[in-house]
Scaffold this motif. Sequence first.
Motif, PDB file in Angstrom:
ATOM      1  N   GLY A 104       4.958   4.792  -1.563  1.00 19.99           N
ATOM      2  CA  GLY A 104       5.094   3.930  -0.348  1.00 19.99           C
ATOM      3  C   GLY A 104       6.520   3.223  -0.273  1.00 19.99           C
ATOM      4  N   ALA A 105       7.336   4.022  -0.161  1.00 20.93           N
ATOM      5  CA  ALA A 105       8.691   3.621  -0.275  1.00 20.93           C
ATOM      6  C   ALA A 105       9.055   3.047   1.094  1.00 20.93           C
ATOM      7  N   GLY A 106       8.611   3.105   2.191  1.00 23.55           N
ATOM      8  CA  GLY A 106       8.879   2.639   3.275  1.00 23.55           C
ATOM      9  C   GLY A 106      10.342   2.833   3.756  1.00 23.55           C
ATOM     10  N   LYS A 145      13.131  -8.861   3.963  1.00 28.07           N
ATOM     11  CA  LYS A 145      14.246  -8.669   3.103  1.00 28.07           C
ATOM     12  C   LYS A 145      15.340  -8.575   4.123  1.00 28.07           C
ATOM     13  N   VAL A 166      -1.485  -0.167   7.873  1.00 30.33           N
ATOM     14  CA  VAL A 166      -0.977  -0.196   6.508  1.00 30.33           C
ATOM     15  C   VAL A 166       0.486   0.130   6.593  1.00 30.33           C
ATOM     16  N   THR A 223       2.944  -2.455   7.695  1.00 33.15           N
ATOM     17  CA  THR A 223       3.379  -3.565   6.733  1.00 33.15           C
ATOM     18  C   THR A 223       4.666  -3.119   6.253  1.00 33.15           C
ATOM     19  N   ASP A 224       5.189  -1.844   6.539  1.00 33.86           N
ATOM     20  CA  ASP A 224       6.657  -1.799   6.197  1.00 33.86           C
ATOM     21  C   ASP A 224       7.721  -2.629   6.982  1.00 33.86           C
ATOM     22  N   ARG A 272      -2.902   9.878  -1.334  1.00 33.40           N
ATOM     23  CA  ARG A 272      -4.271  10.210  -1.797  1.00 33.40           C
ATOM     24  C   ARG A 272      -4.398  11.994  -1.975  1.00 33.40           C
ATOM     25  N   GLU A 314       5.896  -0.843  -5.048  1.00 33.25           N
ATOM     26  CA  GLU A 314       6.322  -2.090  -4.536  1.00 33.25           C
ATOM     27  C   GLU A 314       5.210  -2.447  -3.307  1.00 33.25           C
ATOM     28  N   CYS A 315       4.411  -3.242  -3.800  1.00 27.71           N
ATOM     29  CA  CYS A 315       3.387  -3.272  -2.631  1.00 27.71           C
ATOM     30  C   CYS A 315       2.914  -2.195  -1.784  1.00 27.71           C
ATOM     31  N   CYS A 316       2.334  -1.415  -2.446  1.00 29.21           N
ATOM     32  CA  CYS A 316       1.792  -0.118  -1.972  1.00 29.21           C
ATOM     33  C   CYS A 316       0.620   0.149  -2.706  1.00 29.21           C
ATOM     34  N   ASP A 334       6.236   8.434   1.333  1.00 28.23           N
ATOM     35  CA  ASP A 334       5.425   7.740   2.284  1.00 28.23           C
ATOM     36  C   ASP A 334       4.663   8.537   3.325  1.00 28.23           C
ATOM     37  N   PHE A 335       3.805   8.032   4.279  1.00 31.27           N
ATOM     38  CA  PHE A 335       2.888   8.741   5.157  1.00 31.27           C
ATOM     39  C   PHE A 335       4.292   9.747   6.061  1.00 31.27           C
ATOM     40  N   ASP A 384       0.451  11.790   2.189  1.00 33.50           N
ATOM     41  CA  ASP A 384      -0.478  10.821   1.840  1.00 33.50           C
ATOM     42  C   ASP A 384      -0.504  10.582   0.459  1.00 33.50           C
ATOM     43  N   ARG A 443      10.934 -10.669  -5.332  1.00 31.88           N
ATOM     44  CA  ARG A 443      10.149  -9.409  -5.491  1.00 31.88           C
ATOM     45  C   ARG A 443      11.347  -8.445  -5.432  1.00 31.88           C
TER      46      ARG A 443
HETATM   47  C1  LIG Z   1       4.260  -3.375   2.241  1.00 30.52           C
HETATM   48  S1  LIG Z   1       5.123  -1.574   2.433  1.00 30.52           S
HETATM   49  C2  LIG Z   1       6.079  -1.564   1.319  1.00 30.52           C
HETATM   50  C3  LIG Z   1       7.251  -0.655   1.628  1.00 30.52           C
HETATM   51  C4  LIG Z   1       8.330  -0.846   0.384  1.00 30.52           C
HETATM   52  N1  LIG Z   1       7.745  -0.249  -0.792  1.00 30.52           N
HETATM   53  C5  LIG Z   1       8.808  -2.118   0.111  1.00 30.52           C
HETATM   54  O1  LIG Z   1       8.435  -2.932  -0.563  1.00 30.52           O
HETATM   55  O2  LIG Z   1       9.816  -2.481   1.050  1.00 30.52           O
HETATM   56  C6  LIG Z   1       3.799  -0.512   2.044  1.00 30.52           C
HETATM   57  C7  LIG Z   1       4.195   1.001   2.102  1.00 30.52           C
HETATM   58  O3  LIG Z   1       3.276   1.857   1.503  1.00 30.52           O
HETATM   59  C8  LIG Z   1       2.917   3.080   2.282  1.00 30.52           C
HETATM   60  N2  LIG Z   1       1.534   3.603   2.043  1.00 30.52           N
HETATM   61  C9  LIG Z   1       0.378   2.650   1.743  1.00 30.52           C
HETATM   62  N3  LIG Z   1      -0.545   3.629   1.576  1.00 30.52           N
HETATM   63  C10 LIG Z   1       0.251   4.947   1.505  1.00 30.52           C
HETATM   64  C11 LIG Z   1      -0.632   6.309   1.225  1.00 30.52           C
HETATM   65  N4  LIG Z   1      -1.660   6.468   1.231  1.00 30.52           N
HETATM   66  N5  LIG Z   1       0.293   7.168   1.432  1.00 30.52           N
HETATM   67  C12 LIG Z   1       1.614   7.031   1.721  1.00 30.52           C
HETATM   68  N6  LIG Z   1       2.167   5.941   1.794  1.00 30.52           N
HETATM   69  C13 LIG Z   1       1.459   4.962   1.600  1.00 30.52           C
HETATM   70  C14 LIG Z   1       2.839   2.380   3.776  1.00 30.52           C
HETATM   71  O4  LIG Z   1       3.138   3.242   4.849  1.00 30.52           O
HETATM   72  C15 LIG Z   1       4.299   1.464   3.605  1.00 30.52           C
HETATM   73  O5  LIG Z   1       5.571   2.083   4.003  1.00 30.52           O
END
Ligand SMILES: C[S@@+](CC[C@H](N)C(=O)[O-])C[C@H]1O[C@@H](n2cnc3c(N)ncnc32)[C@H](O)[C@@H]1O
Length: 291
Positions: free
Chosen positions: A77-79, A16, A5, A8-9, A148, A166-168, A100-101, A146, A51
């Motif tokens: 999940g800002a990545g 981008k 997961v 995916t960042d 969660r 955004e995709c999180c 984010d993590f 996290d 997006r």
């Molecule tokens: C596809 S990336 C999207 C990053 C950013 N939002 C963007 O669109 O450019 C998904 C992000 O969600 C974070 N993420 C997913 N599950 C998470 C969780 N349980 N806790 C914290 N972050 C999480 C991932 O680590 C990753 O950075």
Amino acid sequence: MDRAVQRTDHDAIASKLSAVKRGYYEDEYLELFCPRFEPRLPLINIGTWCRVRAIDQAITEFLEKNTEGKTQVISLGAGSDTRPFHLLPKHPNLVYYEIDFPTQVRKKAAIVRRHLSQKVELCDSATPVTLEGDINTSRYHLLGQDLRQLSLPDLDESVPTLIISECCLCYLAPESSHLVLEYFASRVAHLSIVLYEPIGLDDEFGRVMAENLMMRGLCLPTFQKFSTLDSQTSRLRELGLTHTISAKDMEQYYNDLPSAEQKRIHRLEFLDEVEEMNLLLRHYCVVFAGK
Ligand SMILES: C[S@@+](CC[C@H](N)C(=O)[O-])C[C@H]1O[C@@H](n2cnc3c(N)ncnc32)[C@H](O)[C@@H]1O
């Protein structure tokens, strides 16, 4: 699974950067987070640009509606997203949270500290940045958590707040993603949420999309539960966000763009795969709602 997961960042930031290098939009900060340029197909560039544009549009609308006093944006999940570095200098009343993590945040925080803290005035004398880990200034919070086990004890719940996924949330189990959204819905009175999520698992394209992700160790449990635009809209309505500001699949979003924008995009590079692009766009949606 968490590692997959987190990776995916890189896909998001690399796509981008590809769109930026091709001239779809501008973002001078991206290369700090993605030094290697990996060109993407035109249909991916267009999808990425849509997006980014859709989320930017929601943020702009939110900020334009709330010009009096403090506002908050919280990106889940800002990545490696670069929006705070563009927005904070322009909006003096804005407080920006990125979650984010912890492993992701450590990497981002190091880059922010090295290259951006002076440039975009993330620090202030009252709250100097610490040497490692999370960043907490009066206007920028980069938090390793996290989702969660989300806990934001210092969050100002009285302020108009926009949550971005955004995709999180698609990477969380439906119960966990519900708890995350409920965390905010039950606390913040003046709340807006914008979701950009995959939809349409139930057709052949969606099934192949899910299989490809499975091969990379990714399963999208929320994708299975909220697989239509209607279900994405209803999940927000059920949380009390009954004012749907916009809800579109990305094909509709693209078709509704001003024709000058579409013409500009078409001049950037030759797109052979129009049908494939529409199919791809149809499998993502943007939903923006408030209460
Ligand atoms: C596809 S990336 C999207 C990053 C950013 N939002 C963007 O669109 O450019 C998904 C992000 O969600 C974070 N993420 C997913 N599950 C998470 C969780 N349980 N806790 C914290 N972050 C999480 C991932 O680590 C990753 O950075």
